[in-house]
Write an enzyme that holds these catalytic residues in place. Sequence first.
Site, PDB file in Angstrom:
ATOM      1  N   GLU A 226       0.721  -1.147   0.060  1.00 35.69           N
ATOM      2  CA  GLU A 226      -0.081  -0.065   0.086  1.00 35.69           C
ATOM      3  C   GLU A 226       0.727   1.330  -0.110  1.00 35.69           C
ATOM      4  O   GLU A 226       0.326   2.344   0.226  1.00 35.69           O
ATOM      5  CB  GLU A 226      -0.957  -0.128   1.014  1.00 35.69           C
ATOM      6  CG  GLU A 226      -1.984  -1.293   0.984  1.00 35.69           C
ATOM      7  CD  GLU A 226      -2.955  -1.105   2.301  1.00 35.69           C
ATOM      8  OE1 GLU A 226      -2.591  -0.445   3.317  1.00 35.69           O
ATOM      9  OE2 GLU A 226      -3.889  -1.948   2.297  1.00 35.69           O
ATOM     10  N   GLU A 308      -5.554  -8.144  -1.206  1.00 32.67           N
ATOM     11  CA  GLU A 308      -5.896  -8.109  -0.012  1.00 32.67           C
ATOM     12  C   GLU A 308      -7.514  -7.808   0.145  1.00 32.67           C
ATOM     13  O   GLU A 308      -8.006  -6.963  -0.465  1.00 32.67           O
ATOM     14  CB  GLU A 308      -5.204  -7.069   0.820  1.00 32.67           C
ATOM     15  CG  GLU A 308      -5.210  -6.868   2.410  1.00 32.67           C
ATOM     16  CD  GLU A 308      -4.430  -6.284   3.048  1.00 32.67           C
ATOM     17  OE1 GLU A 308      -3.399  -6.255   2.708  1.00 32.67           O
ATOM     18  OE2 GLU A 308      -5.098  -5.476   4.108  1.00 32.67           O
TER      19      GLU A 308
END
Length: 906
Positions: A226, A308
């Site tokens: 991320e 995810e």
Amino acid sequence: LWIPIRLIEKVTHDCISPHPNCHPSRMMFDPYRFVCLQFLLHSILAAAEHREPLTTQQQQHVVIPNYHSDSFTLRPELTFHGVGALSGGGATARLLIDYPEPQRSEILDTLFTPSFAASLHILKVEIGGDSQSTDGTESSHMHSEDDLDCTRGYEWWLLREAKRRNPNIITYGLPWAFPGWVKGDDSQGNNPFSRPDLTTKYIVEWLRCARETHGVDIDLIGLWNECGNPGQGENEYTKLLRRTLDQEGFANTKIVAKDNDVSVCQEMANDSEYSDAIHAIGLHYPTDYPVGNYDECHVLEKPFWSSEESSSYADNNGAACWARLVSSHFVLAGITSNIMWNLVGAYTHGTNWYNSAIFGADQPWSGYYERGDAAPVVWATAHYTQFTEPGWTYLPVRKGSGELAAGGFYNALISPNKRDFTLIITNISRDHAECTRPRLPGFDTDRVQLHVHLPKSARGKPLHQWRSNFERDDGQYFDYLGPASVDSNGLFIVMVEVGDVWTVSTVDTAQKGTFDTPVPKSNTQFPLPYQDNFEDYRDSREAKYFTDQIGTFEVHSETIGRRGSLSSTTNHFMRQMTPVLPVGWMGNGANARGPVSIIGTSEMNDISLSAKFRIPSKESFGNDGVSGCIGGRANMYFTEGVVLCVQPLGEKWTLSYGGPLNGGGYPDGAVISSGNAPVDVGLDKWQTLNLTVSGEEASGSLNGHTLFTSIVIRDGRSGFGCIGTSHWIPIEFDEFSISSAAARNLPQLAMPSFHDGQLIGATPCARNGVADPSQSFDARYNWQLYHKPSGLCVEAGSTSEASSVRLATCKEDAQEQKFRNRYTNIRNWPVELTLGGWNVLDNVLKLVGYKNGIVASTPGGEDEDWNEWVLFPNTGQLRNTYDENRTLSYPYCLAVLTDESDAVDE
């Protein structure tokens, strides 16, 4: 044209009504409203395909194409790449390795054994980076450039165990953080790509450890969770990593980019060499709305995954969310693989996102874990994993896969040799379909009678039927219903209720696996007294029950006396191993305090701790602020709690709220008291530190000499025991112990009598993990507040106006009992409990509390003292605070009032 009127009513209400977060300055464009309108248009167009009027039983026909035909080709973009889960991000599987046998093996079997339970296709793990990465810190294999240890941590152990059970499981590694040395000379920066050669070396060494030490080849590797962008050099690093992998014998390890948002697709379109280095696109928490949102990704012709997903609590709602999104992601977004965060809830409450996992396993001291029907997410997963394999092919949307007319989705898949067929149907209502993120627009579902028409070539093998329902109290999980009845024309009918997940498949190896051993009895209280001298560990291991939060603490050893002589002995101790500021995930805010490792549970109030500490003598540590610390009532970030630190240089002690800042010193107002040590301290020798916190008093000593007694402290929170320090130094700890100091603990009371109509109020929360029967509740998946000792539910006196709340017989459809909430968040921070939320009722009422002990259901926003609640699951306490709130003082809990207390003025 049939249009689901109720759907339009609800969606248009959400789309057109002002969004709660919408400020007038943003009224020109509200992304939430835009998504709602897109969804509304999509729903109307989808409804146009169905000509039959909606009755109490919507009928729908699905025609499976003749996939055995030579004209039917298996298109690459329809290749199914598997369903998996993620250990890490971070330390989410930390307590699993501490479980006794046979429970530890049972947990592993549940996760990884094919055709047994969850039977995962993919295991993704964090590459430890010495920095806080959500629920803790995972230790790096290279704390410094000249350091390499392939035995640290537990992720390689987990990979080995998964491969032992399923040699075909796909393995995937991803860093959240990096040790500071990969930055080169940029000591204060937070960019792992400033020296791509060093970062590449670091990742290749991890892959080599996995292969050469643990016998595991890693199939997939990510970049930086991320984080990262082209301006930081991420593209150039990716290209170098690909070339180096090919040169170093890891050509079969493919790169996934970039475990973040959809911006990666535009970045790949702008840089063809970067795109060529990438095997698959992996997004986090992608939304399915608006449909067609990912055209710029699909045009790249790469596998397109949700790498995810979920982050949702492991109850029926978490199972419903997971089943819904795996199905909808393919139909609406073309996503062909889904990976759940996280694998197993083997981390304690009081850290982030408690038990947002496949199932919970956070009691290694008792051996208890969630098994069977107590683990519904396992069976939601099994509906996919036990009937497919990576390499199967989805049948296209509208040609075998698609949307149900009354809500829901269906996916059809075939095996590579076209001999096996699987149909998965999900029909989850809006009330239970939402995951933690992203938010869903409103929609309705209804029961549907699905008429499935098979081609002649697909009728040779029995079709086995498995069903779960995740929305009913009597819902069953993964029930085998026998073979489907297929008529001579290839038709079989499935009655799909709201909340259902069905799998109909030719695969005949599925089972609802279980074990002969009973599940040990749950014991949510940490076993006090507890002590550890660390002598039973090998070097580089983590000590049992400790969870590192900032920095990394490992067991190491020293020889006392002349090595090899008969009189020499070996002493083991814990040492802090992170030498410099790491590259933190999402910045370094989580590393603002000194290194710390926690132990125990978040409900501990009154404890005594003792530990020896030693700070080695090195010039680089030579400032007065270097400290050794122990603490109680601590939180995971070392910013709260009562902490005692001693500085060997300067021989000072400090008692504070929260630990020292990283680099020494304390925030304004944090110091409770301080003074000079009464004995010689110094470096490179063991010191014994003791601290007791009990009620509103604290006492401490150093090497048997009293530092302070009965100092007044705040008593507004519970928390963990901890050891820590103020700097990135190799401080050592030994002879640790923790025990109860519960001077005001509630006794284990006999079960009082509870009855229908009993008034609900608020009383001071029981201390030290004791489950007071009057305060023991569960926030159930169906929005009821369930009083566990009585089996009754909290009920408001009205759904339209302010009222008191009382115990009542639980009724599945009673709106007076539906206190809707953010079901994952309620265990992690305070949230509202509302009657009528999500447009179920015209008026939204909140459960509010007052310091005089009154609890009521009201519109809120007037004179109440609090209108949010947080669930502490170990005790079942619904508290009015999570961390310390000085305005509210000691936390109050929802409670069933005794008959004598009913005199409270309602």
